[in-house]
Design an enzyme around this catalytic site. Structure first.
Site, mmCIF file in Angstrom:
data_model
loop_
_atom_site.group_PDB
_atom_site.id
_atom_site.type_symbol
_atom_site.label_atom_id
_atom_site.label_comp_id
_atom_site.label_asym_id
_atom_site.label_seq_id
_atom_site.Cartn_x
_atom_site.Cartn_y
_atom_site.Cartn_z
ATOM 1 N N CYS A 299 20.719 26.299 70.590
ATOM 2 C CA CYS A 299 20.242 26.876 71.838
ATOM 3 C C CYS A 299 20.678 26.040 73.035
ATOM 4 O O CYS A 299 20.757 24.813 72.950
ATOM 5 C CB CYS A 299 18.721 26.924 71.836
ATOM 6 S SG CYS A 299 18.055 27.865 70.492
ATOM 7 N N ARG B 230 28.267 25.590 72.035
ATOM 8 C CA ARG B 230 27.257 25.024 71.148
ATOM 9 C C ARG B 230 26.861 26.011 70.047
ATOM 10 O O ARG B 230 26.291 25.611 69.040
ATOM 11 C CB ARG B 230 25.995 24.685 71.960
ATOM 12 C CG ARG B 230 26.183 23.565 72.937
ATOM 13 C CD ARG B 230 25.078 23.568 73.970
ATOM 14 N NE ARG B 230 23.773 23.316 73.404
ATOM 15 C CZ ARG B 230 23.211 22.119 73.277
ATOM 16 N NH1 ARG B 230 23.867 21.053 73.669
ATOM 17 N NH2 ARG B 230 22.014 21.980 72.768
ATOM 18 N N TRP C 35 20.137 30.348 69.472
ATOM 19 C CA TRP C 35 20.662 30.290 68.102
ATOM 20 C C TRP C 35 19.447 30.496 67.216
ATOM 21 O O TRP C 35 18.561 29.640 67.160
ATOM 22 C CB TRP C 35 21.308 28.919 67.867
ATOM 23 C CG TRP C 35 22.023 28.798 66.563
ATOM 24 C CD1 TRP C 35 23.312 29.146 66.300
ATOM 25 C CD2 TRP C 35 21.495 28.247 65.341
ATOM 26 N NE1 TRP C 35 23.616 28.866 64.987
ATOM 27 C CE2 TRP C 35 22.518 28.319 64.377
ATOM 28 C CE3 TRP C 35 20.269 27.722 64.962
ATOM 29 C CZ2 TRP C 35 22.347 27.870 63.071
ATOM 30 C CZ3 TRP C 35 20.098 27.279 63.659
ATOM 31 C CH2 TRP C 35 21.142 27.349 62.737
ATOM 32 N N ASN D 240 14.594 24.848 73.532
ATOM 33 C CA ASN D 240 15.614 24.486 72.538
ATOM 34 C C ASN D 240 14.938 23.566 71.543
ATOM 35 O O ASN D 240 14.475 22.498 71.922
ATOM 36 C CB ASN D 240 16.770 23.770 73.256
ATOM 37 C CG ASN D 240 17.721 23.094 72.281
ATOM 38 O OD1 ASN D 240 17.752 23.440 71.099
ATOM 39 N ND2 ASN D 240 18.486 22.134 72.768
ATOM 40 N N GLY D 241 14.862 23.977 70.285
ATOM 41 C CA GLY D 241 14.229 23.121 69.283
ATOM 42 C C GLY D 241 13.315 23.936 68.404
ATOM 43 O O GLY D 241 13.511 25.153 68.264
ATOM 44 N N GLU E 61 36.483 17.947 53.238
ATOM 45 C CA GLU E 61 36.649 18.383 54.625
ATOM 46 C C GLU E 61 37.515 19.645 54.696
ATOM 47 O O GLU E 61 37.230 20.565 55.465
ATOM 48 C CB GLU E 61 37.255 17.230 55.446
ATOM 49 C CG GLU E 61 37.567 17.533 56.898
ATOM 50 C CD GLU E 61 36.350 17.952 57.733
ATOM 51 O OE1 GLU E 61 35.221 17.883 57.244
ATOM 52 O OE2 GLU E 61 36.571 18.396 58.876
ATOM 53 N N LYS F 52 36.172 23.107 56.329
ATOM 54 C CA LYS F 52 36.863 23.803 57.438
ATOM 55 C C LYS F 52 37.129 25.250 57.062
ATOM 56 O O LYS F 52 36.933 26.159 57.859
ATOM 57 C CB LYS F 52 38.208 23.128 57.769
ATOM 58 C CG LYS F 52 38.157 21.825 58.501
ATOM 59 C CD LYS F 52 37.754 21.902 59.960
ATOM 60 C CE LYS F 52 36.295 21.687 60.144
ATOM 61 N NZ LYS F 52 35.801 20.359 60.340
ATOM 62 N N GLU G 217 33.853 27.291 57.035
ATOM 63 C CA GLU G 217 33.275 27.460 58.372
ATOM 64 C C GLU G 217 33.931 28.551 59.187
ATOM 65 O O GLU G 217 33.253 29.335 59.827
ATOM 66 C CB GLU G 217 33.465 26.166 59.184
ATOM 67 C CG GLU G 217 32.496 25.093 58.904
ATOM 68 C CD GLU G 217 32.771 23.925 59.827
ATOM 69 O OE1 GLU G 217 31.907 23.614 60.635
ATOM 70 O OE2 GLU G 217 33.868 23.330 59.750
ATOM 71 N N HIS H 138 35.537 19.267 34.054
ATOM 72 C CA HIS H 138 34.122 19.187 33.668
ATOM 73 C C HIS H 138 33.334 20.393 34.173
ATOM 74 O O HIS H 138 32.146 20.305 34.391
ATOM 75 C CB HIS H 138 33.505 17.885 34.187
ATOM 76 C CG HIS H 138 34.170 16.675 33.615
ATOM 77 N ND1 HIS H 138 34.062 16.316 32.295
ATOM 78 C CD2 HIS H 138 35.010 15.775 34.180
ATOM 79 C CE1 HIS H 138 34.784 15.232 32.066
ATOM 80 N NE2 HIS H 138 35.369 14.891 33.203
ATOM 81 N N LYS I 1 27.618 23.854 67.578
ATOM 82 C CA LYS I 1 28.343 22.597 67.777
ATOM 83 C C LYS I 1 27.400 21.417 67.749
ATOM 84 O O LYS I 1 27.779 20.301 67.403
ATOM 85 C CB LYS I 1 29.061 22.674 69.133
ATOM 86 C CG LYS I 1 29.977 21.509 69.434
ATOM 87 C CD LYS I 1 31.226 21.582 68.608
ATOM 88 C CE LYS I 1 32.144 20.398 68.779
ATOM 89 N NZ LYS I 1 33.059 20.278 67.622
HETATM 90 C C1 F6R Z 1 32.031 20.853 60.901
HETATM 91 C C2 F6R Z 1 31.084 20.351 61.829
HETATM 92 C C3 F6R Z 1 29.712 20.028 61.327
HETATM 93 C C4 F6R Z 1 29.258 18.733 61.995
HETATM 94 C C5 F6R Z 1 27.798 18.435 61.643
HETATM 95 C C6 F6R Z 1 27.349 17.133 62.262
HETATM 96 O O1 F6R Z 1 33.226 21.214 61.518
HETATM 97 O O2 F6R Z 1 31.386 20.183 62.967
HETATM 98 O O3 F6R Z 1 29.669 19.918 59.949
HETATM 99 O O4 F6R Z 1 30.081 17.702 61.571
HETATM 100 O O5 F6R Z 1 26.993 19.471 62.106
HETATM 101 O O6 F6R Z 1 27.519 17.170 63.639
HETATM 102 P P1 F6R Z 1 27.615 15.865 64.512
HETATM 103 O O7 F6R Z 1 28.901 15.201 64.184
HETATM 104 O O8 F6R Z 1 27.557 16.344 65.917
HETATM 105 O O9 F6R Z 1 26.452 15.025 64.131
#
Ligand code: F6R
Length: 634
Positions: free
Chosen positions: A2, A27, A80, A106-107, A509, A513, A516, A532, A629
């Site tokens: 949010c 965000r 959000w 927000n929260g 990773e 990606k 996501e 396994h 974000k």
């Molecule tokens: C993936 C991504 C998320 C963040 C995670 C932690 O692309 O961006 O998995 O890495 O939400 O976020 P931060 O780094 O802001 O603590």
């Protein structure tokens, strides 16, 4: 997550609020809304006007074009969804039973069920499924109570009501509140979720993130935890949680790095992938300037005496930041010989390991606002402070891309990765910056703890200095290739990523990606684990992406990859060109570098691969569904 944006001043605010919310879009959100207090009516009170819409901000701005909304005071919100579906009814602002108070939040208000039960017993009807709606109703009751006691109908009364109601709320949140009967007052408060005040010329702003203030003002005053502020066109009154007036100088936002400009790229994510050579070069120029003596190669905010004392490291992070931490842990253990553990911050906060002495705790977060990471760090500080033993004291270090974040403000020592603002929800260049910070720490620990010879350390850092140029070549070469092969995977449902040793986190990773942004199910495994269990999944419909870099486990990864190929899986290699690479159906070739340095390079084709699949599928690459974000709730 949010986003809150509010304004009080003398200009019409609705377009300013839309503009501010637009800068918070990155965000992540699924509905939006705003409320203003329109000009005074004949009773000298304003009228509260609300507009809300589901989906993207463009829907809200079109609605406002159709049904304009006036006023010099207003609050806006991008939601959000946490409690209740992402629809118009649940979008903020929420209003009280009198229809005069509007709140954005927000929260999460954790005790909202109890509070709403109490409110319902008083006959108050709820219009949404959100946890937020209890706040305006509680404020409505509290204002009535204060007015009955003889307080005046003004901003001070709104402030007192907010202060009183906050004491009833449990959880982590930030809020913005307006009241039709106090058209010169905007009250904001923060409890562990970010909120920053912006100071303009005769106008004041509040926003979840300082990026939203760019273009309005550079003078900012981040709220501290538990603070409440009354903003009027004339100034700011700031209070701590006990109601004591606080006086603090605002600070200036630095540089132009906060301006988000997509340039000519189709998406921010692609632009940010392309920015990585520069990110790496800037990091090296700042933290590893050339021409300094070998024992002093890296300039990071951790002293030689602290390093000598540290016996163990624990790293707390989530998501991609945790993958960077895993690369870091490999380096710190295998190159620098320091026992290191990485924890999911969300798990650590409820099941921390027994305390170990002389331990450095590192928090990694690109946003610096991740609720779980912050809570885990706070909890660790608390339990170490509680035992009052110098051997167990809280040695702390943060790694973040946001020096204005809660993480940076709460920790005494912080590495600013300075990657520039990252708008794509999927982290790319900040991941690189986080990994580089661990390379720097590894050099320092290896050198100050005398775990490696001067020559080994020089070789390691010289290789590191070559990375920006190698990144440039890899991006150029593999952008076109990944675009070409992405087409083949548009219908794919599952992908397996294999890596080992220092490249196992890169397999994780790569899979993250892909999930996501392309919504394809993907799983990363240490290659030795394939037989396994996961091998049962393999057939011609399940491609395998294998990261195979010459070093300790090269032969092993190659044979694990062959096992996959024998099950008809389409095999994609991230490996140097050579006789073994013939077995791959597609090859993302990587220059011949040492295994130590390789994660900085092997991740690039995986980012590009995911990007091109998502882009080919026509998906919203920069704002994937359901993601945010900055994950400011637990
Ligand atoms: C993936 C991504 C998320 C963040 C995670 C932690 O692309 O961006 O998995 O890495 O939400 O976020 P931060 O780094 O802001 O603590």
């Amino acid at each position: 997550m949010c986003g809150i944006f509010g304004v009080i001043g003398s200009r019409e605010v609705s377009s300013l609020i839309i503009d501010g919310l637009r800068k918070l879009e990155y965000r992540g959100y699924d509905s939006a809304g705003l409320a203003t207090i329109q000009n005074l009516n004949k009773n000298q009170f304003g009228e509260l006007l609300i507009r809300k819409s589901q989906g993207k901000l463009i829907n809200l701005s079109n609605l406002i074009k159709e049904k304009p909304i006036q006023g010099h005071l207003g609050i806006g919100h991008t939601r959000w969804a946490t409690h209740g579906k992402p629809n118009e009814k649940n979008a903020h602002p929420h209003i009280d039973f009198t229809g005069q108070i509007a709140v954005v939040q927000n929260g999460i208000i954790e005790n909202h069920r109890d509070l709403s039960k109490r409110l319902k017993l008083k006959g108050i009807k709820f219009n949404s499924e959100t946890d937020t709606e209890i706040i305006p109703h509680l404020l409505g009751l509290e204002i009535k109570n204060l007015l009955d006691k003889g307080l005046l109908t003004n901003g001070q009364t709104l402030l007192s009501a907010v202060q009183n109601v906050l004491s009833l709320l449990e959880g982590t949140y930030s809020i913005g509140v307006i009241w039709a009967k106090a058209p010169d007052a905007l009250v904001v408060a923060r409890r562990q979720a970010p909120l920053v005040i912006g100071c303009g010329e005769g106008e004041y702003f509040c926003a979840s993130d300082s990026t939203a203030l760019v273009g309005f003002t550079r003078t900012v005053l981040p709220l501290e935890d538990h603070e409440v502020a009354l903003l009027t066109p004339l100034g700011i009154e700031l209070y701590d949680e006990n109601g004591n007036r606080q006086y603090r100088e605002p600070s200036l936002l630095r540089g132009t790095e906060l301006f988000a400009d997509k340039k000519n790229y189709r998406h921010f994510m692609l632009k940010e992938i392309y920015e990585q050579p520069e990110t790496a070069q800037l990091w090296i120029d700042r933290y590893m300037p050339s021409g300094v003596p070998a024992e002093n190669l890296v300039a990071l905010p951790i002293s030689k005496s602290s390093i000598e004392k540290i016996e163990r490291i624990q790293i707390l992070a989530c998501g991609t930041s945790r993958h960077a931490a895993m690369v870091g842990a490999y380096l710190l253990e295998q190159f620098a010989g320091v026992p290191t553990n990485v924890f999911f911050a969300s798990e650590f906060r409820y099941s921390p390991p027994p305390l170990s002495p002389n331990t450095l705790t590192i928090g990694v977060s690109q946003s610096g606002e991740t609720a779980d990471t912050l809570a885990a760090l706070r909890m660790e500080k608390q339990r170490r402070d509680a035992i009052n033993d110098p051997d167990f004291s809280f040695h702390q270090l943060g790694i973040t891309n946001r020096l204005d974040s809660s993480l940076a403000r709460e920790l005494d020592h912080v590495i600013d990765i300075e990657s520039g603002i990252e708008i794509g929800v999927a982290a790319t260049k900040t991941f690189l910056g986080q990994m580089l910070s661990f390379y720097g720490l590894t050099i320092l620990f290896a050198s100050h703890k005398h775990k490696r010879s001067t020559q080994e350390i020089l070789d390691f850092s010289n290789e590191l200095r070559m990375v920006p140029k190698q990144l440039l070549d890899i991006i150029k070469k593999h952008d076109a290739l990944s675009k070409e092969i992405a087409r083949l995977f548009v219908e794919t449902k599952d992908v397996i990523f294999l890596g080992r040793g220092i490249n196992y986190p890169i397999a994780l990773e790569g899979a993250l990606k892909l999930k996501e942004i392309s919504y394809i199910h993907a799983q990363g495994y240490p290659a030795g684990e394939l037989k396994h269990g996961p091998i049962a999944l393999l057939d011609k419909h399940v491609p395998v992406i294998s990261i195979a870099i010459p070093g300790v486990v090269y032969e092993k990864v190659i044979s694990n990859s062959q096992e996959a190929k024998a099950r008809d899986a389409r095999l994609i290699g991230v490996a140097p060109h050579g006789p073994e690479s013939e077995m791959f159906d597609e090859l993302f070739s990587i220059p011949k570098v040492s295994e130590w340095i390789s994660p900085l390079l092997t991740v690039i084709p995986l980012q590009l691969f995911s990007y091109h699949i998502a882009s080919h599928k026509g998906l919203d690459v920069d704002q994937p569904r359901n993601l945010a974000k900055s994950v400011t709730v637990e």
